[in-house]
Design an enzyme around this catalytic site. Structure first.
Site, PDB file in Angstrom:
ATOM      1  CD  GLN A 120      10.438  38.886  16.125  1.00  0.00           C
ATOM      2  OE1 GLN A 120      11.448  38.299  15.732  1.00  0.00           O
ATOM      3  NE2 GLN A 120       9.445  38.252  16.717  1.00  0.00           N
ATOM      4  CG  ASP A 160       1.287  38.429  13.368  1.00  0.00           C
ATOM      5  OD1 ASP A 160       1.222  39.514  12.779  1.00  0.00           O
ATOM      6  OD2 ASP A 160       0.389  38.000  14.121  1.00  0.00           O
ATOM      7  NE  ARG A 171       3.127  36.674  21.624  1.00  0.00           N
ATOM      8  CZ  ARG A 171       2.514  35.559  21.214  1.00  0.00           C
ATOM      9  NH1 ARG A 171       2.879  34.379  21.693  1.00  0.00           N
ATOM     10  NH2 ARG A 171       1.548  35.618  20.325  1.00  0.00           N
ATOM     11  NE  ARG A 200       2.114  44.400  12.206  1.00  0.00           N
ATOM     12  CZ  ARG A 200       1.446  43.251  12.345  1.00  0.00           C
ATOM     13  NH1 ARG A 200       1.968  42.238  13.000  1.00  0.00           N
ATOM     14  NH2 ARG A 200       0.259  43.105  11.806  1.00  0.00           N
TER      15      ARG A 200
HETATM   16  P1  FDA Z   1       7.584  49.273  24.963  1.00  0.00           P
HETATM   17  O1  FDA Z   1       7.502  47.851  25.390  1.00  0.00           O
HETATM   18  O2  FDA Z   1       8.839  50.033  25.211  1.00  0.00           O
HETATM   19  O3  FDA Z   1       6.349  50.030  25.568  1.00  0.00           O
HETATM   20  C1  FDA Z   1       6.158  51.429  25.430  1.00  0.00           C
HETATM   21  C2  FDA Z   1       4.911  51.825  26.194  1.00  0.00           C
HETATM   22  O4  FDA Z   1       3.761  51.280  25.560  1.00  0.00           O
HETATM   23  C3  FDA Z   1       4.845  51.276  27.613  1.00  0.00           C
HETATM   24  O5  FDA Z   1       5.499  52.117  28.511  1.00  0.00           O
HETATM   25  C4  FDA Z   1       3.358  51.205  27.851  1.00  0.00           C
HETATM   26  O6  FDA Z   1       2.864  52.465  28.166  1.00  0.00           O
HETATM   27  C5  FDA Z   1       2.809  50.842  26.498  1.00  0.00           C
HETATM   28  N1  FDA Z   1       2.661  49.371  26.365  1.00  0.00           N
HETATM   29  C6  FDA Z   1       3.441  48.518  25.658  1.00  0.00           C
HETATM   30  N2  FDA Z   1       2.968  47.268  25.719  1.00  0.00           N
HETATM   31  C7  FDA Z   1       1.875  47.323  26.512  1.00  0.00           C
HETATM   32  C8  FDA Z   1       0.931  46.358  26.956  1.00  0.00           C
HETATM   33  N3  FDA Z   1       1.035  45.070  26.626  1.00  0.00           N
HETATM   34  N4  FDA Z   1      -0.075  46.780  27.753  1.00  0.00           N
HETATM   35  C9  FDA Z   1      -0.210  48.072  28.112  1.00  0.00           C
HETATM   36  N5  FDA Z   1       0.649  49.048  27.714  1.00  0.00           N
HETATM   37  C10 FDA Z   1       1.671  48.671  26.926  1.00  0.00           C
HETATM   38  N6  FDA Z   1       5.802  41.137  18.343  1.00  0.00           N
HETATM   39  C11 FDA Z   1       6.365  40.072  17.704  1.00  0.00           C
HETATM   40  O7  FDA Z   1       7.322  39.485  18.220  1.00  0.00           O
HETATM   41  N7  FDA Z   1       5.850  39.652  16.506  1.00  0.00           N
HETATM   42  C12 FDA Z   1       4.799  40.279  15.897  1.00  0.00           C
HETATM   43  O8  FDA Z   1       4.393  39.869  14.808  1.00  0.00           O
HETATM   44  C13 FDA Z   1       4.225  41.395  16.553  1.00  0.00           C
HETATM   45  N8  FDA Z   1       3.172  42.068  16.007  1.00  0.00           N
HETATM   46  C14 FDA Z   1       2.747  43.248  16.579  1.00  0.00           C
HETATM   47  C15 FDA Z   1       1.791  44.044  15.943  1.00  0.00           C
HETATM   48  C16 FDA Z   1       1.475  45.296  16.450  1.00  0.00           C
HETATM   49  C17 FDA Z   1       0.469  46.145  15.736  1.00  0.00           C
HETATM   50  C18 FDA Z   1       2.108  45.758  17.647  1.00  0.00           C
HETATM   51  C19 FDA Z   1       1.824  47.118  18.197  1.00  0.00           C
HETATM   52  C20 FDA Z   1       3.005  44.967  18.293  1.00  0.00           C
HETATM   53  C21 FDA Z   1       3.327  43.707  17.792  1.00  0.00           C
HETATM   54  N9  FDA Z   1       4.243  42.894  18.452  1.00  0.00           N
HETATM   55  C22 FDA Z   1       4.764  41.800  17.785  1.00  0.00           C
HETATM   56  C23 FDA Z   1       4.617  43.183  19.862  1.00  0.00           C
HETATM   57  C24 FDA Z   1       5.882  43.995  19.959  1.00  0.00           C
HETATM   58  O9  FDA Z   1       6.980  43.201  19.617  1.00  0.00           O
HETATM   59  C25 FDA Z   1       6.098  44.528  21.393  1.00  0.00           C
HETATM   60  O10 FDA Z   1       6.236  43.462  22.265  1.00  0.00           O
HETATM   61  C26 FDA Z   1       4.970  45.440  21.882  1.00  0.00           C
HETATM   62  O11 FDA Z   1       4.533  46.287  20.865  1.00  0.00           O
HETATM   63  C27 FDA Z   1       5.444  46.312  23.081  1.00  0.00           C
HETATM   64  O12 FDA Z   1       6.481  47.132  22.693  1.00  0.00           O
HETATM   65  P2  FDA Z   1       6.368  48.711  22.388  1.00  0.00           P
HETATM   66  O13 FDA Z   1       6.982  48.923  21.045  1.00  0.00           O
HETATM   67  O14 FDA Z   1       4.995  49.192  22.505  1.00  0.00           O
HETATM   68  O15 FDA Z   1       7.350  49.406  23.387  1.00  0.00           O
END
Ligand code: FDA
Length: 309
Positions: free
Chosen positions: A165, A134, A290, A186
């Site tokens: 990121q 990560d 987070r 990723r």
């Molecule tokens: P965005 O924040 O624009 O959200 C899009 C939509 O997704 C929202 O409108 C909502 O519907 C839904 N959504 C998003 N987050 C939600 C939540 N917490 N609860 C409910 N609904 C939610 N970050 C990092 O800094 N280091 C890492 O190693 C990782 N690893 C990681 C693994 C995986 C498999 C995922 C999916 C994410 C991560 N992240 C991460 C977190 C990532 O950086 C980010 O903060 C979240 O994925 C939220 O961003 P989205 O891309 O979903 O888009």
């Protein structure tokens, strides 16, 4: 600063207050944290892996924990991560393992952390598994990339992958360089409280760079995990892969445990690989905050569980 990033920063700042932390760690697991965390024990997490696998979803298990400074605690984490790899193998489950380097001592001693990661990678080799590192806050980005590159040389791209990121300005050249090494990446947007000296303050720019990074890595011929719940990212990237005849075996979608579960199933039914990031363990507080910061409406869910009692 946009309202989104203002809210996110505020939630992360409030979550750092010691009284808020002690309140949530005392009552959180009872009142709603289970939506995002598979359980406090490995056995509880394995039951969730089995359930997700039965629905056609792959998993990556994550032992919660970060910012560990004591060698003993870091060694304890190594031991649980190795037990996790052995349990996945023993029960024939479809799950990788994700790790955070600060949990294995990165902030205290890089060599010690590398040593711990070698033990984890050897266990992954023995059990035929894959470890994803990560990405944490920007104070450890370079150290994480350096350590990943050493492990990549030693264990190869089928054994170890990294996270990048899209909110960091530096990520475009990073993905380009890592692409030359054939790295399995990723791509995420980024979840930490970063200054505008290192990260885009506006979501619009984070999103634009997200699309560019994924397209670049796919075009470079590297395996890409598209980790987002955002359909404004997912739909154009599906179209891009189809137009460029990138087979579905060359990428996967990844989402977090408890988030956008219907979308996870929909993509799997469409024939895409979908992997659910499934955290477990007692040290769930930073991870949980987070998740709240990404979507402050999640706090309502926790408060509702509290009121139902
Ligand atoms: P965005 O924040 O624009 O959200 C899009 C939509 O997704 C929202 O409108 C909502 O519907 C839904 N959504 C998003 N987050 C939600 C939540 N917490 N609860 C409910 N609904 C939610 N970050 C990092 O800094 N280091 C890492 O190693 C990782 N690893 C990681 C693994 C995986 C498999 C995922 C999916 C994410 C991560 N992240 C991460 C977190 C990532 O950086 C980010 O903060 C979240 O994925 C939220 O961003 P989205 O891309 O979903 O888009």
């Amino acid at each position: 600063m946009s309202i989104d990033s203002y809210l996110r920063k505020t939630v992360l700042r409030v979550a750092d207050l010691s009284w808020v932390r002690s309140l949530f760690t005392k009552y959180g697991m009872k009142y709603g944290v289970h939506r995002f965390v598979a359980g406090e024990t490995l056995d509880a997490a394995l039951a969730q892996v089995r359930r997700l696998n039965e629905q056609g979803l792959s998993v990556t298990l994550d032992l919660l924990g970060e910012s560990v400074y004591e060698q003993k605690a870091a060694e304890q984490s190594v031991s649980v991560i190795i037990q996790t790899l052995e349990a996945i193998d023993k029960h024939g489950l479809d799950s990788h393992v994700s790790v955070k380097l600060t949990q294995l001592g990165l902030c205290k001693d890089t060599e010690m952390c590398l040593d711990h990661m070698r033990k984890v990678c050897h266990a992954a080799e023995k059990t035929g598994n894959f470890i994803r590192i990560d990405m944490e806050d920007s104070s450890v980005t370079q150290a994480t990339i350096d350590l990943f590159c050493s492990l990549l040389e030693e264990f190869g791209t089928n054994r170890i992958g990294l996270v990048i990121q899209s909110y960091l300005y530096r990520s475009l050249p990073d993905v380009n360089e890592l692409g030359k090494l054939g790295a399995n990446l990723r791509i995420v947007k980024g979840a930490y409280n970063e200054s505008d000296k290192v990260a885009f303050p506006l979501k619009k720019n984070v999103d634009l760079q997200y699309i560019s990074l994924v397209k670049m890595h796919l075009t470079n011929g590297c395996y890409t995990a598209i980790a987002t719940h955002d359909e404004n990212m997912i739909n154009p990237l599906k179209a891009f892969a189809a137009q460029n005849k990138i087979p579905k075996e060359r990428f996967e979608f990844q989402m977090l445990y408890g988030v956008s579960t219907l979308l996870q199933l929909k993509l799997a039914q469409e024939g895409y690989r979908v992997r659910v990031y499934t955290p477990f363990g007692v040290d769930w507080y930073p991870y949980f905050t987070r998740r709240i910061a990404e979507r402050p409406a999640n706090l309502l869910f926790v408060l509702k569980s509290l009121l139902k009692r």
